[in-house]
Write a protein that holds these residues in place. Structure first.
Motif, PDB file in Angstrom:
ATOM      1  N   TYR A  70     -29.755 -15.604  19.811  1.00 25.18           N
ATOM      2  CA  TYR A  70     -29.291 -15.896  18.457  1.00 25.18           C
ATOM      3  C   TYR A  70     -27.789 -16.140  18.481  1.00 25.18           C
ATOM      4  CZ  TYR A  70     -33.761 -14.186  16.598  1.00 25.18           C
ATOM      5  OH  TYR A  70     -35.097 -14.018  16.293  1.00 25.18           O
ATOM      6  N   TYR A 102     -33.627  -7.015  12.260  1.00 28.10           N
ATOM      7  CA  TYR A 102     -34.272  -7.118  13.575  1.00 28.10           C
ATOM      8  C   TYR A 102     -34.464  -5.708  14.124  1.00 28.10           C
ATOM      9  CZ  TYR A 102     -32.580 -11.860  12.962  1.00 28.10           C
ATOM     10  OH  TYR A 102     -32.326 -13.109  12.443  1.00 28.10           O
ATOM     11  N   ARG A 103     -35.720  -5.380  14.408  1.00 25.65           N
ATOM     12  CA  ARG A 103     -36.048  -4.052  14.919  1.00 25.65           C
ATOM     13  C   ARG A 103     -36.279  -4.115  16.425  1.00 25.65           C
ATOM     14  NH1 ARG A 103     -41.009  -0.121  12.751  1.00 25.65           N
ATOM     15  NH2 ARG A 103     -40.316   1.786  13.852  1.00 25.65           N
ATOM     16  N   ARG A 112     -28.566 -17.187  13.858  1.00 30.88           N
ATOM     17  CA  ARG A 112     -29.594 -18.227  13.883  1.00 30.88           C
ATOM     18  C   ARG A 112     -30.214 -18.294  15.275  1.00 30.88           C
ATOM     19  NH1 ARG A 112     -29.485 -23.820  14.949  1.00 30.88           N
ATOM     20  NH2 ARG A 112     -27.270 -23.626  15.483  1.00 30.88           N
ATOM     21  N   GLN A 113     -31.520 -18.353  15.360  1.00 35.58           N
ATOM     22  CA  GLN A 113     -32.195 -18.421  16.651  1.00 35.58           C
ATOM     23  C   GLN A 113     -31.927 -19.781  17.306  1.00 35.58           C
ATOM     24  OE1 GLN A 113     -36.684 -18.726  17.521  1.00 35.58           O
ATOM     25  NE2 GLN A 113     -36.300 -16.509  17.625  1.00 35.58           N
ATOM     26  N   MET A 115     -37.258  -9.517   5.186  1.00 31.42           N
ATOM     27  CA  MET A 115     -38.056  -9.719   6.394  1.00 31.42           C
ATOM     28  C   MET A 115     -37.458  -8.943   7.554  1.00 31.42           C
ATOM     29  SD  MET A 115     -39.049 -13.226   8.440  1.00 31.42           S
ATOM     30  CE  MET A 115     -40.257 -13.705   7.218  1.00 31.42           C
ATOM     31  N   VAL A 116     -38.308  -8.213   8.264  1.00 31.12           N
ATOM     32  CA  VAL A 116     -37.888  -7.495   9.461  1.00 31.12           C
ATOM     33  C   VAL A 116     -38.582  -8.136  10.664  1.00 31.12           C
ATOM     34  CG1 VAL A 116     -37.843  -5.298  10.685  1.00 31.12           C
ATOM     35  CG2 VAL A 116     -37.518  -5.343   8.195  1.00 31.12           C
ATOM     36  N   HIS A 117     -37.793  -8.712  11.554  1.00 32.98           N
ATOM     37  CA  HIS A 117     -38.332  -9.298  12.779  1.00 32.98           C
ATOM     38  C   HIS A 117     -38.541  -8.165  13.778  1.00 32.98           C
ATOM     39  CE1 HIS A 117     -37.201 -13.395  11.388  1.00 32.98           C
ATOM     40  NE2 HIS A 117     -36.206 -12.733  10.821  1.00 32.98           N
ATOM     41  N   ASP A 118     -39.771  -7.997  14.217  1.00 35.91           N
ATOM     42  CA  ASP A 118     -40.115  -6.838  15.035  1.00 35.91           C
ATOM     43  C   ASP A 118     -40.052  -7.176  16.526  1.00 35.91           C
ATOM     44  OD1 ASP A 118     -40.984  -4.472  16.062  1.00 35.91           O
ATOM     45  OD2 ASP A 118     -42.810  -4.344  14.859  1.00 35.91           O
ATOM     46  N   TYR A 119     -39.039  -6.631  17.198  1.00 39.14           N
ATOM     47  CA  TYR A 119     -38.906  -6.765  18.645  1.00 39.14           C
ATOM     48  C   TYR A 119     -39.084  -5.411  19.320  1.00 39.14           C
ATOM     49  CZ  TYR A 119     -37.083 -11.553  18.180  1.00 39.14           C
ATOM     50  OH  TYR A 119     -36.930 -12.902  17.925  1.00 39.14           O
ATOM     51  N   GLN A 159     -31.210 -10.774   7.093  1.00 45.48           N
ATOM     52  CA  GLN A 159     -32.222 -10.755   8.136  1.00 45.48           C
ATOM     53  C   GLN A 159     -32.099  -9.416   8.845  1.00 45.48           C
ATOM     54  OE1 GLN A 159     -34.521 -13.255   8.963  1.00 45.48           O
ATOM     55  NE2 GLN A 159     -33.828 -14.319   7.114  1.00 45.48           N
ATOM     56  N   VAL A 200     -35.820 -19.574  22.187  1.00 43.66           N
ATOM     57  CA  VAL A 200     -36.929 -18.629  22.265  1.00 43.66           C
ATOM     58  C   VAL A 200     -37.716 -18.957  23.528  1.00 43.66           C
ATOM     59  CG1 VAL A 200     -38.464 -20.066  20.834  1.00 43.66           C
ATOM     60  CG2 VAL A 200     -38.881 -17.590  21.051  1.00 43.66           C
TER      61      VAL A 200
END
Length: 434
Positions: free
Chosen positions: A424, A9-10, A428-429, A60-64, A7, A432
């Protein structure tokens, strides 16, 4: 490794490498960063432009983007059974214990009550971005079982223990030196290093334990050297006077614990306000740490922690909420009050130092550097997503910040649970913001 195991995360990445009070290269900051997680642990953290090219196709890149990614907060002193008495008025520490704390803790003899409070308590911690805490349960072993059952269901790294208390407390909360030690050893064998759970030997504070109980607690600490010890010391002047009456042979309050072998690494002492320089030096040389509880100390009128003298002595220090004497689960709100406490004592806490004390500084105080507290490769992937646009006031203030220090200071002084966009644990999240 397949892409499903990875995973990414940006966002803007911040974590610490050292204490900003003593190092000019204490933090790593990547304005456009990437955090890569595999199997619940940090694989890499750095510039997006560099690391993105190393990802397998399809990852997958989760974009933050626009938000800050940083290690989860660590709260080194908090009482889960006091969740329901937060914000209860009192004239001071000892009356507050008698009026609110002890009656509330009686209900934890009922496992279903303990379980319900534990669930709410953990949800509140995660909502505030706290992924690890050192937690006081009650005198009842079932309160510990309820807590660890709930924390393990969420996959959290938590430290907790049954309170030891065999005098100067209501009969309905009293154990004995022997039963307390027996229950504690059974709980150590049941929970310590079980998953991400770790056990803390937990005398409430010296006045509520006989010398016999403190002796047996010290024996357990020697028999199980990788367990934690947690208790209170030098919180309130009336409490300190009481300790002098009960332990006239001891040079000081901290010396009471020292005489029973309870100053060592992985020993966390809440408050540490009314120490003298000899006490501070002794804590530093033994590796015992101080949990600083500013919202509680201000609320109960206990006093002001002396950051400057603690630093001069080389003490390990960390921040803590001390709910329910503390008035917020939020480590951001705790930083807010810590800053003011430091100013009233004539010193200055930069925002970078405050965030260090709530992350890597706390991990070091707990002897967990490399496990939690920063984004070192192999560390457990406990992290939070912090939103500098979370409220209209934060959004407006963040438009004009000129440095990372200013942005962090605004978050510490103006932020609360609303600034935590996601939490996280182990990759794991677990929360939210809605």
């Amino acid at each position: 490794m397949s892409t499903t195991d990875l995973q990414a995360y940006r966002g803007s990445l911040l974590h610490f490498l050292a204490d900003p009070a003593f190092s000019d290269n204490a933090h790593a900051w990547h304005e456009d960063g990437l955090l890569i997680v595999a199997d619940g642990k940090v694989r890499a953290a750095g510039d997006y432009a560099t690391l993105h090219a190393t990802l397998p196709a399809g990852t997958m890149v989760h974009d933050y983007s626009g938000k800050l990614l940083m290690p989860g907060f660590i709260d080194t002193h908090i009482h889960y059974p006091q969740t329901d008495i937060i914000a209860s008025p009192s004239a001071g520490l000892l009356p507050w214990l008698e009026t609110y704390t002890f009656p509330a803790e009686r209900s934890f003899e009922h496992p279903e009550h303990a379980a319900g409070v534990a669930e709410f308590f953990l949800d509140e911690l995660l909502r505030c971005g706290t992924t690890t805490a050192m937690v006081y349960c009650t005198v009842h072993p079932q309160s510990v079982d309820a807590f660890f059952t709930a924390s393990e269901a969420r996959g959290l790294r938590m430290v907790a223990g049954k309170v030891l208390m065999d005098r100067n407390c209501p009969e309905f909360l009293r154990d004995t030196a022997e039963s307390g030690a027996r229950d504690t050893e059974a709980l150590i064998n049941r929970w310590h290093n079980h998953g991400r759970s770790q056990y803390a030997i937990t005398p409430r504070f010296a006045p509520t334990s006989t010398p016999e109980q403190l002796h047996l607690a010290g024996e357990l600490a020697r028999a199980y050297p990788d367990t934690y010890i947690q208790t209170h010391v030098s919180e309130n002047e009336a409490e300190c006077a009481w300790v002098r009456e009960l332990f006239p042979q001891s040079r000081s309050y901290i010396d009471v614990y020292d005489s029973y072998g309870m100053l060592r690494p992985r020993a966390m002492y809440g408050h540490c306000i009314w120490l003298d320089d000899a006490d501070r030096r002794r804590m530093a040389e033994t590796g015992a740490a101080a949990a600083i509880c500013p919202t509680s100390n201000l609320f109960l009128g206990s006093g002001l922690f002396d950051f400057e003298r603690a630093d001069q002595a080389g003490m390990l220090v960390a921040l803590a909420t001390d709910v329910g004497g503390g008035t917020s689960f939020s480590m951001l709100q705790t930083m807010n009050e810590a800053y003011k406490v430091a100013r009233l004592k004539g010193s200055h806490l930069p925002a970078l130092r405050m965030f260090y004390l709530a992350t890597l500084g706390a991990a070091r105080a707990m002897q967990l550097e490399g496990t939690i507290g920063n984004f070192a490769p192999g560390a457990e992937a406990d992290f939070i997503v912090v939103d500098p646009q979370a409220t209209p006031l934060l959004q407006r203030r963040s438009r004009s910040v000129a440095s990372l220090e200013e942005q962090l200071f605004a978050l510490a002084l103006l932020g609360d649970d609303r600034a935590i966009a996601a939490t996280y644990s182990g990759g794991r999240q677990v929360h939210v913001r809605t």
